[in-house]
Design a protein around this motif. Sequence first.
Motif, mmCIF file in Angstrom:
data_model
loop_
_atom_site.group_PDB
_atom_site.id
_atom_site.type_symbol
_atom_site.label_atom_id
_atom_site.label_comp_id
_atom_site.label_asym_id
_atom_site.label_seq_id
_atom_site.Cartn_x
_atom_site.Cartn_y
_atom_site.Cartn_z
ATOM 1 N N LEU A 164 32.855 37.178 53.092
ATOM 2 C CA LEU A 164 33.686 37.886 52.113
ATOM 3 C C LEU A 164 32.927 38.991 51.393
ATOM 4 O O LEU A 164 33.426 40.112 51.265
ATOM 5 N N SER B 51 40.492 35.519 40.465
ATOM 6 C CA SER B 51 41.289 35.122 41.631
ATOM 7 C C SER B 51 40.887 33.764 42.196
ATOM 8 O O SER B 51 41.664 33.133 42.893
ATOM 9 N N ARG C 247 38.793 33.336 44.552
ATOM 10 C CA ARG C 247 38.645 33.493 46.001
ATOM 11 C C ARG C 247 37.383 32.863 46.575
ATOM 12 O O ARG C 247 37.343 32.529 47.753
#
Length: 106
Positions: A55, A41, A43
């Motif tokens: 996170l 991803s 992220r």
Amino acid sequence: MIVSVLALAACDRGAFEAAAWRDADFSTRDRVRMAPDLIASGRIDGLDRAGVVELLGEPTATDKFANSDLVYLLGRERGLMAIDRQWLLIELDRNGRVAAYRIVED
């Protein structure tokens, strides 16, 4: 039948969920399943240390991988004969932002 079981074990992936990651019970391999999705991803690309901790939670306290800036235990490796543990190693650049990361086994 053995081939089917091995194929299913190899496909054992899950979507990354921050809350589930932070609350992971290492006996369930939740982080091991989510890590490929987290990596794919992007992220954590470019996040600063505080952003990564927000996170993923606090890094794992360990004396392993001293050259890595942030280290997260994922859990036991995938497969039927899981012996080793997997770790997410995160490197920060000179500006304190995520520059690289990788999954390793010990």
